[in-house]
Design an enzyme around this catalytic site. Structure first.
Site, PDB file in Angstrom:
ATOM      1  NE  ARG A  47      -2.574  -1.059   3.596  1.00 44.94           N
ATOM      2  CZ  ARG A  47      -2.472  -2.188   4.304  1.00 44.94           C
ATOM      3  NH1 ARG A  47      -2.820  -3.345   3.749  1.00 44.94           N
ATOM      4  NH2 ARG A  47      -2.043  -2.176   5.558  1.00 44.94           N
ATOM      5  CE  LYS A 137     -14.177  10.235   0.937  1.00 47.78           C
ATOM      6  NZ  LYS A 137     -13.969   9.215  -0.101  1.00 47.78           N
ATOM      7  CD  GLU A 178     -17.535  10.945  -1.436  1.00 49.03           C
ATOM      8  OE1 GLU A 178     -16.590  11.034  -0.635  1.00 49.03           O
ATOM      9  OE2 GLU A 178     -17.566  10.100  -2.335  1.00 49.03           O
ATOM     10  CE  LYS A 220     -15.179  12.230  -3.886  1.00 51.23           C
ATOM     11  NZ  LYS A 220     -13.790  11.828  -3.754  1.00 51.23           N
TER      12      LYS A 220
HETATM   13  P1  13P Z   1     -14.674   7.110  -6.944  1.00 55.88           P
HETATM   14  O1  13P Z   1     -14.298   8.241  -7.861  1.00 55.88           O
HETATM   15  O2  13P Z   1     -14.005   5.812  -7.286  1.00 55.88           O
HETATM   16  O3  13P Z   1     -16.153   7.005  -6.757  1.00 55.88           O
HETATM   17  O4  13P Z   1     -14.049   7.447  -5.524  1.00 55.88           O
HETATM   18  C1  13P Z   1     -14.146   8.719  -5.022  1.00 55.88           C
HETATM   19  C2  13P Z   1     -14.267   8.653  -3.561  1.00 55.88           C
HETATM   20  O5  13P Z   1     -13.568   9.345  -2.857  1.00 55.88           O
HETATM   21  C3  13P Z   1     -15.293   7.756  -2.984  1.00 55.88           C
HETATM   22  O6  13P Z   1     -15.536   8.092  -1.678  1.00 55.88           O
END
Ligand code: 13P
Length: 348
Positions: A47, A137, A178, A220
């Site tokens: 990772r 986030k 998000e 987002k």
């Molecule tokens: P994806 O663009 O693969 O949907 O991932 C963005 C992300 O941060 C999901 O929480």
């Protein structure tokens, strides 16, 4: 710098023309799934090596302003011993951190989910900030069917997103909010539009209630698309028009930037959709990308866990970042995809 100036400075460095965010914050189980797809074991060192490859891609900051990391990466070190957030800052990338603790079933609401992680969040944010994180986030997830998500799920997730955002701003960390309406299922694009409108409307209602400063946050969202199993997939221009229509109805002009997630779209689809939205003309907010899979899928395919493939994997990342940087300005053309494939590999 006082707290508000600090938040504004972070927003300004994330919202730059021609640039978006790289989401590299896959949790333990998610990165294990991505690695499994290319036959790589998810060890701590694998990772680390993979995230090192991403961050150190030469010239990434021409198209990427910030990178979202997972907690583990924040404390790991690059090949030369530099802590990742320090390396990112040196390369001109702002570091962010996923702070939610994942989703669980929402009690008394069959089929709905709720994101957890508010307990002790202020304290954790303080530590993340010391380690170099400037933004955070939190992802809320909404399953779609004829009856889902329920009002309860829409309200409970909005409230958690707003509590998270308020706590972030208290700690001098810019919240990325998000709300992801999932693509899984056979729903139509019209049903996705209806659900996305209800979700965003409630999210901004809750943000207002919790006195979140809209100028100091980023959104987002998912795009308005048909479910994966739906036979009628809308053309690119329709996705763009529907998505912008719903955003204009629900997202206040004070929000500086909308950074879409890719949510399972192919890399080329995600780029084309963003481009088409930016071609619709100026909007109150910047429309950009915060893609995970749509930026990283070609990178994983090129890397396959082999150090010898690191440079071609980085080239794959730079190529997707460059195309999305163009889409951020409405200057992408599908022909650019072929041009990229024909270009000889660099650094061989
Ligand atoms: P994806 O663009 O693969 O949907 O991932 C963005 C992300 O941060 C999901 O929480």
């Amino acid at each position: 710098m006082d707290g508000r100036d600090q938040l504004k400075a972070t927003v300004d460095s994330l919202v730059q023309s021609g640039k978006g965010i790289l989401a590299a914050d896959e949790s333990g189980p998610t990165i294990a799934k991505r690695f499994k797809g290319i036959g790589v074991e998810s060890t701590e060192e694998n990772r680390r090596a993979y995230r090192n490859l991403l961050l150190a891609a030469p010239g990434l900051s021409a198209f990427i302003s910030g990178v979202i990391l997972y907690e583990e990466t924040l404390i790991q070190r690059a090949d030369d011993g530099t802590p990742f957030p320090e390396l990112a800052a040196r390369l001109g990338l702002v570091s962010g951190i996923k702070v939610d603790a994942g989703k669980i079933a929402l009690s008394h609401a069959p089929g709905d989910e709720i994101t957890q992680g508010l307990d002790g969040l202020a304290k954790r944010l303080g530590a993340y900030k010391e380690q170099g994180a400037r933004f955070a986030k939190w992802r809320a997830v909404y399953n779609i069917s004829d009856t889902l998500p329920s009002r309860l799920a829409i309200e409970a997730n909005a409230d958690a997103l707003a509590r998270y955002a308020a706590i972030c701003q208290d700690e001098g960390v810019v919240p990325i909010v998000e709300p992801e309406v999932l693509m899984d299922g056979g729903h139509t694009i019209e049903r996705c539009a209806e659900v996305t409108e209800a979700v965003l409307h409630e999210v901004f209602h809750a943000l207002h209630r919790h006195r979140v400063v809209l100028e100091h946050m980023l959104l987002k969202p998912s795009m308005v698309v048909a479910g994966k199993e739906q036979a009628r997939q809308a053309p690119v221009v329709e996705v763009a028009a529907q998505t912008v229509r719903i955003l204009r109805r629900t997202v206040p002009a004070a929000v500086p930037g909308v950074f879409f997630l890719s949510g399972g779209q192919t890399p080329a689809e995600a780029t084309a959709h963003l481009d088409a939205m930016n071609r619709l003309g100026p909007q109150p907010w910047a429309l950009s990308f915060s893609y995970g899979r749509a930026l990283q899928d070609p990178v994983l395919q090129a890397w396959k866990g082999q150090a010898a493939n690191a440079r071609s994997a980085q080239d794959a990342l730079l190529e997707r970042a460059r195309l999305n940087g163009a889409a951020r300005e409405g200057r992408y053309d599908a022909a650019m995809e072929d041009a990229g494939r024909q270009r000889p590999a660099k650094g061989t």
